[in-house]
Design an enzyme around this catalytic site. Structure first.
Site, short mmCIF file in Angstrom:
data_model
loop_
_atom_site.label_atom_id
_atom_site.label_comp_id
_atom_site.label_asym_id
_atom_site.label_seq_id
_atom_site.Cartn_x
_atom_site.Cartn_y
_atom_site.Cartn_z
N ALA C 11 0.82 -1.22 0.00
CA ALA C 11 0.00 0.00 0.00
C ALA C 11 0.85 1.26 0.00
CB ALA C 11 -0.94 -0.01 1.20
N GLY C 12 1.95 1.22 -0.72
CA GLY C 12 2.68 2.45 -0.99
C GLY C 12 2.02 3.16 -2.15
N ALA C 14 2.32 2.83 -5.43
CA ALA C 14 1.84 1.99 -6.53
C ALA C 14 0.58 1.24 -6.11
CB ALA C 14 2.92 1.01 -6.96
N GLY C 15 0.61 0.65 -4.94
CA GLY C 15 -0.54 -0.11 -4.47
C GLY C 15 -1.75 0.77 -4.29
N PHE C 113 18.02 16.84 -11.98
CA PHE C 113 18.39 15.54 -11.44
C PHE C 113 19.38 14.86 -12.36
CE2 PHE C 113 16.29 12.85 -8.04
CZ PHE C 113 16.16 13.90 -7.17
N ASP C 207 8.30 -9.30 -0.32
CA ASP C 207 7.44 -10.47 -0.07
C ASP C 207 6.54 -10.80 -1.25
OD1 ASP C 207 7.43 -8.59 2.71
OD2 ASP C 207 8.20 -10.64 2.87
N GLN C 226 20.61 -1.00 -8.45
CA GLN C 226 21.13 0.36 -8.45
C GLN C 226 21.71 0.72 -7.09
OE1 GLN C 226 18.60 4.12 -8.70
NE2 GLN C 226 19.74 4.18 -10.64
N HIS C 228 22.97 3.80 -4.90
CA HIS C 228 22.87 5.26 -4.85
C HIS C 228 24.21 5.79 -4.37
CE1 HIS C 228 21.63 9.31 -3.85
NE2 HIS C 228 20.46 9.08 -4.41
N LEU C 238 19.74 7.46 3.07
CA LEU C 238 19.86 8.16 1.80
C LEU C 238 20.04 9.66 1.97
CD1 LEU C 238 19.41 8.24 -1.32
CD2 LEU C 238 17.00 8.56 -0.82
N GLU C 241 19.66 12.83 -4.15
CA GLU C 241 20.30 13.37 -5.34
C GLU C 241 20.03 14.87 -5.45
OE1 GLU C 241 19.84 10.64 -8.33
OE2 GLU C 241 20.40 11.95 -9.98
N ARG C 272 23.30 7.85 -11.81
CA ARG C 272 23.70 7.27 -10.52
C ARG C 272 24.76 6.21 -10.62
NH1 ARG C 272 17.84 6.81 -7.57
NH2 ARG C 272 17.58 9.06 -7.39
N HIS C 340 20.14 0.83 -3.48
CA HIS C 340 19.07 1.81 -3.37
C HIS C 340 17.80 1.40 -4.10
CE1 HIS C 340 17.11 5.62 -2.95
NE2 HIS C 340 17.08 5.82 -4.26
N GLU C 364 8.07 -0.60 -7.70
CA GLU C 364 9.41 -1.18 -7.71
C GLU C 364 9.35 -2.70 -7.71
OE1 GLU C 364 11.97 0.78 -4.96
OE2 GLU C 364 13.70 -0.49 -5.42
N ARG C 375 18.23 3.26 -13.45
CA ARG C 375 17.08 4.17 -13.32
C ARG C 375 17.56 5.59 -13.10
NH1 ARG C 375 14.38 6.58 -9.21
NH2 ARG C 375 15.42 5.49 -7.49
#
Lengths: 324, 294, 560
Positions: C11-12, C14-15, C113, C207, C226, C228, C238, C241, C272, C340, C364, C375
């Site tokens: 549930a980030g 994307a979810g 960036f 998971d 990747q 970072h 982190l 950037e 990166r 990263h 991701e 990326r």
């Protein structure tokens, strides 16, 4: 200095309501560098000593809000609280779950009341159907409008403020600092069309129970200063709604009260806030106090320079105008 | 030391014993208090809720009065300390300052921002110093267990009040120790007394007060002491209602800060206005005993 | 047994975006998350989200930069679609209520960036992920769906090559249940915790990816990891950037601004992988600083001035002070690269469809592929929203016509049995120890620079750990909030994923993007411009390959 360690004693609250009759404190002593965070220490305890210790954690970089707990009775994020200063001050580190939320197990609490109050203030844009969003473009927002949010967009919903709040402790119906700071964020959002309704809805049983004790502001890891945002909401509510609640009547009454003598007229204030019936309700108490402290019945002296005070009121005690 | 004396409204009215005790202690310590009959009420936090800029302006006037006399301000109320300090702080915002100056200038008042505001607790601990206080003790408090109750606005927000830790202060406990008392540490000592919502939700307010008193008691306190007369109102004057809220008697005597100091320096209860308290202090004072010979 | 049309796991951003799309299409949607949605790792993203909204920018330029950044492994049709959707996606998030930083004229502010032609990264101070996550969550709060808060996925139920639902358990009570569904969207984010040195949160254990792999779905490009360049030395936390976007510079122990040797045109704003390799090389060749936590270089912000640093890079200031004891206003920040982002994940097309019917993936956890071998900063936040939406739409459409799922009682038993065995065992391996060993293997053998012998050594160690995992013991017997159990579950998942990373890396005989082989230092388009596919076999992952989709951009040498 890199390389030095200190002997750190932790007293960790342990309680599984399904198994234990009552909570206990488990003691662990570890050799750790002073800048080590409480979370790092807890993960070592879990990894090396007792894997049954339950706690919430994820980002370890103070952005996800998972790991709030009481560290030596202060509501803090474990991942950004260094052990060194705590040991210096207290000699040991007592770790307990957050307050005002029932314990699920060990350092994990049931955050349902916290989420409930957050949801209740309708934390989403409420639009005016006559003013739709600009098609294909962002709503413009001037730097001044962005500044008005102050730090409220930084909230990570960690509930440290909710845990620290004595008003929540005394009154579970009180929305708590986070929900109110969120309300502020929506009230000042230029895209939201409902700020008047929001200020109206929050007042009964909500806004005016805040004690302005600033414990939330001390606890907040993101410098949001919820108590100061709540103050802002109070002033906005009065400007938009007038004095409709006991709390706003008291504030406005107090403000008017001073114009008389320059000092507070206690009796008059009670009457202004509570009305005649309210006063009668307090009669017994009043008599009791007056026996020891008769001054309570008389007016204060009039200050010198009261005319200056009156001029200041005339210049600044305006209705409407820009709430900061 | 010479200070502009800002007693606040309650100390001039129903909290008169606080004013009595303050003057007694300051005399004993050679602190000259200058009265200003033109000081107005600090707003008690309520005017700040209703109109922040008005509150700043009213207190800027108070600070200007002291500035004109070339004096720093002494407060004896946590809330007054908070409000006057807040005025100094908010005047750092150019927009606020412009509006405040706009109201003060026409009445011939200019506040240049130089007035420092100190609470009696700060003055005792930082300016007079614990060593000097210890030297003046004539009647050590015989280990009397006293729970300090700070009052929110003296400490917080800590970065604004710039006094000591907002959640873990120790100035009052250090002072109690210097006076020969045994300071009692308990969670409630830095919490709220409930006073700000006394009119809004009296049951909740007195419940909060009752909880703090119970907490002090549970940690062994025989008495409490506070640097805020509004907290004193909540804890002493309304203690009967607090007792009702928590469902049992509390019987906790509550001193004002300068009364504890005065007792240790050898003042009589009458000199400190102790008979005015709603919760009797006689039994606790009797524990301390008579003044030791000089 | 519970039933929904669409179950979104994770549930980030994307979810949540998938859920919103499926709800708007009229389906009954459930969101399952092992942590509260607001705790998701999306919230840790700092620097910004890309969209070619500027007058002098274009979809084509953004596409080209992304294709080039991918070192020509990205699927160009998907990237074209992605960049075209970028502008409307960002605007939509602003309309949802996201609070972005603004330019003086009131428009969305943009910063530069790495790997981008010029400033196209829209941002919210240095907490863009948090701003988007909150904005989306608060918008989603107005929709109707069922939230399974703090439920862990244990099993994806697949029969006859189609999805029937999931098995999960409630962390708070320990109760297992089956959730039958026509569509399952996996959006469980990254699996960076296979490494010890990572910017990822502890919850980033992949998971959903592991469950899909277990159920027979293809994973794609797993070897592309990747690193970072600027993570705090000791903790791996982190440093965005954006710090370089605002003008921060890198220096070695000789005081040299060494990026001039590796990326003479854009210096610190190179891609990166270029910057990570540069820092690694500087330290490996003895020009870095050294200390108790290893070698490092300096990231300097002092020359930007107190006001700019404290207003634009607030979180970085706090992170440096709290986690590194450094005040970036006056001191250089010690940094070294850390894992990263995972370019690899569940193989999907640009509609978010995975290789099993009824299975979808986004964010991701998925690999479309947009990012190919590397990326660009600002494209990950964008990916979650663009493909979250696509996956939600596709999941809803499939659920509209799919036959009812056929979950069995035995599905529950199949899922529960191994976990029970862990708890019943009287003596066994400690899953925390195995996890740590796995992380050490990945850090040591599967890092920025790779070669055959080192990778094979790592694979050998990893497989030994895997076989020990079959004998783990979970000590904590409580049903309530058993972190010992969830740790073990996650470790099992990660071991599978780690294996696919190493096997893919061994097989790829070239260097491309983030995958640097010292024994195959050149990019080999003739043989290797193709995606690696991994499918679970009896002895580990079975590899196959698929072509890269090409539309317009011919592969060139990648120089910044």
């Amino acid at each position: 200095m890199a390389g030095t360690t200190v002997s750190a004693t932790f007293e960790v609250y342990r309680f599984d309501p399904k198994k234990d009759a009552s909570p206990r404190y488990q003691r662990h002593t570890l050799e750790l560098a002073p800048h080590t965070t409480v979370l790092t220490a807890l993960l070592r305890i879990r990894g090396e000593i007792d894997p049954s210790l339950a706690l919430r954690y994820s980002c370890r970089s103070s952005i996800c809000g998972s790991c709030a707990m009481q560290v030596n009775s202060k509501s803090r994020l474990a991942c950004e609280t260094q052990i060194g200063p705590e040991l210096e001050r207290h000699g040991r580190i007592v770790l307990e779950p957050m307050r005002n939320q029932a314990v699920l197990r060990d350092l994990v609490v049931d955050q349902a009341p916290f989420w409930h109050h957050y949801a209740k203030i309708e934390p989403h844009l409420i639009l005016d159907p006559r003013r739709p969003m600009p098609a294909g473009k962002e709503n413009p927002m001037s730097p001044e409008e962005v500044e008005r949010f102050k730090e409220t967009p930084r909230c990570i919903a960690c509930a440290a403020c909710f845990s620290a709040c004595p008003a929540v402790e005394a009154d579970p119906g009180f929305p708590g600092p986070m929900a109110l700071a969120k309300l502020y964020r929506y009230v000042v959002d230029p895209r939201d069309a409902a700020h008047q309704d929001r200020l109206l809805a929050i007042q009964p049983g909500g806004l005016w129970t805040c004690l302005r004790c600033h414990l939330c502001t001390e606890a907040c890891p993101k410098d949001i200063r919820p108590s100061e945002r709540i103050r802002d909401l109070k002033e906005m509510a009065i400007r938009v709604q007038g004095a409709t609640e006991l709390g706003s009547r008291h504030a406005v009454g107090f403000k008017a009260n001073l114009r008389d003598r320059g000092l507070l007229n206690e009796m008059k204030l009670v009457r202004q806030t509570s009305g005649l019936f309210g006063m009668l309700g307090q009669l017994g108490q009043g008599i009791r106090v007056a026996r020891k402290k008769p001054e309570i019945l008389s007016r204060p002296r009039r200050i010198e320079g009261l005319d200056e005070v009156e001029r200041i009121y005339a210049a600044l005690d305006t209705d409407g105008g820009d709430a900061k | 030391m010479k200070l502009a004396y800002y007693p606040g409204c309650v100390a001039q009215e129903s909290g008169k014993e606080l004013d009595l005790a303050t003057r007694w202690v300051c005399r004993a310590l050679d602190i000259e208090l200058v009265d200003f009959p033109n000081f107005s009420c600090c707003g008690s936090g309520f005017i700040d809720e209703a109109n922040e800029v008005l509150n700043v302006a009213l207190n800027a006037r108070n600070l200007a009065i002291a500035e004109r006399a070339g004096l720093d301000v002494l407060t004896i109320c946590s809330t007054c300390q908070g409000m006057l300090s807040l005025a100094n702080l908010r005047l750092g915002d150019a927009r606020v300052k412009a509006r405040v100056d706009g109201a003060l200038k026409p009445i011939g008042i200019e506040y240049r921002g130089t007035t420092k505001v100190k609470h009696l607790l700060q003055v005792l601990v930082q300016d007079v110093g614990l060593a000097a206080i210890r030297a003046k003790v004539r009647r050590p408090l015989r280990g009397l267990k006293i729970g300090a109750f700070y009052g929110c606005h003296l400490l917080r927000p800590a970065d604004e009040m710039q006094f000591e830790s907002g959640e873990e202060p120790r100035s009052f406990e250090d002072l109690l120790d210097a006076l020969g008392a045994t300071p009692v540490y308990y969670r409630g000592r830095v919490m709220c007394c409930g006073f700000p919502i006394q009119f809004v939700k009296p049951g909740t307010a007195t419940g909060i007060a009752g909880r703090q008193i119970d907490d002090a008691k549970a940690h062994g306190a025989e008495a409490m002491a506070t640097p805020c007369p509004l907290c004193h109102l909540s804890l002493d004057t309304y203690q009967n209602q607090a007792a009702k809220s928590v469902g049992h008697a509390l019987d906790m005597p509550v001193f004002h800060l300068p009364q504890v100091v005065g007792l240790a320096f050898g003042a009589t209860p009458e000199e400190l206005g102790l008979p005015r308290h709603l919760v009797p202090t006689d039994a606790v004072v009797a524990r301390i005993g008579p003044t030791t010979p000089a | 047994m519970r039933r929904h049309d669409v179950v979104v796991v994770g549930a980030g951003l994307a979810g949540q975006r998938a859920a919103l799309a499926a709800i708007e299409a009229g389906r009954d949607v459930a969101v399952v998350s092992k942590i509260h949605p607001l705790r998701s790792h999306s919230g840790a993203a700092q620097g910004g989200i890309n969209a070619s909204l500027g007058a002098d920018d274009s979809v084509d330029k953004h596409t080209y930069d992304t294709v080039k950044g991918s070192d020509y492994l990205g699927d160009q049709d998907a990237i074209e679609f992605f960049c075209k959707e970028a502008g409307p996606t960002v605007i939509e998030m602003e309309h949802f209520g996201t609070i972005f930083s603004r330019a003086p004229d009131g428009s969305l502010a943009r910063r530069a960036f790495g790997g981008a032609g010029f400033p196209r990264t829209i941002y919210a101070a240095d907490r863009t992920g948090l701003a988007l996550l909150q904005g989306l969550w608060e918008r989603l709060g107005t929709a109707r769906f069922t939230l399974y808060d703090e439920w862990d996925l244990t099993h994806l139920v697949v029969r006859d090559e189609r999805v029937h639902g999931i098995v999960a358990f409630d962390r708070k009570t320990g109760e297992f249940d089956e959730i039958a569904a026509k569509s399952v969207v996996i959006a469980t984010g990254p699996f960076g915790r296979v490494y010890g040195r990572t910017t990822n949160a502890h919850s980033c254990t992949g998971d959903g990816v592991a469950a899909a792999y277990e159920a027979g779905a293809f994973l794609k490009d797993m070897e592309f990891v990747q690193f970072h360049p600027t993570a705090l030395l000791e903790s791996g936390i982190l440093i965005t950037e954006g710090a370089r976007g605002e003008g921060g510079i890198l220096r070695n122990a000789r005081g040299e601004r060494f990026m001039s040797r590796y990326a003479p045109n854009v210096l610190e704003l190179a891609s990166r992988d270029v910057v990570s390799r540069a820092i690694y090389t500087e330290v490996a060749e003895g020009r870095g600083f050294s200390g108790p936590y290893g070698g490092y270089v300096h990231l300097e912000l002092m020359h930007l001035g107190k006001e700019k640093v404290e207003s634009r890079l607030q979180e970085i200031v706090d992170y440096s002070r709290i986690f590194a004891g450094i005040d970036p206003v006056t001191q250089p920040i010690p940094i070294f690269p850390a894992q990263h982002y995972m370019m690899g994940g569940i193989s999907t097309n640009l509609r978010g469809e995975a290789t099993l019917r009824g299975l979808f993936a986004a964010g991701e956890a998925a690999c479309v592929s947009i990012h190919g071998a590397n990326r660009l900063g600002g494209n990950s936040l964008l990916e979650t929203l663009v493909f979250g939406k696509q996956a939600g739409i596709a999941a809803a459409a499939y659920a509209e016509t799919a036959p009812a799922p056929a979950m069995k009682e035995s599905d529950l038993d199949t899922a529960v049995a191994p976990l029970r065995a862990w708890s019943d065992r009287k003596d066994g391996e400690d899953p925390t120890v195995l996890r740590t060993e796995m992380q050490q293997v990945m850090d040591r053998y599967v890092g920025i620079y790779r070669d055959e012998a080192t990778l094979l050594e790592g694979l050998k160690h990893l497989r030994a750990i895997k076989s020990r995992f079959s004998q783990i013991r979970v000590v904590d017997q409580s049903k309530v909030y058993n972190v010992n159990l969830t740790d073990a579950l996650e470790t099992g998942h990660m071991l599978d994923l780690a294996e696919t990373i190493i096997v893919g890396a061994v097989a790829r005989h070239e260097s491309r993007g983030a995958h640097s082989r010292t024994d195959y230092p050149k990019r080999d388009d003739a043989q290797w411009m193709r995606h690696t596919l991994a499918r679970k076999g009896p002895d580990g992952p079975t590899l196959s390959y698929s072509p890269v989709a090409y539309t317009r951009w011919d592969p060139k040498e990648r120089v910044y």
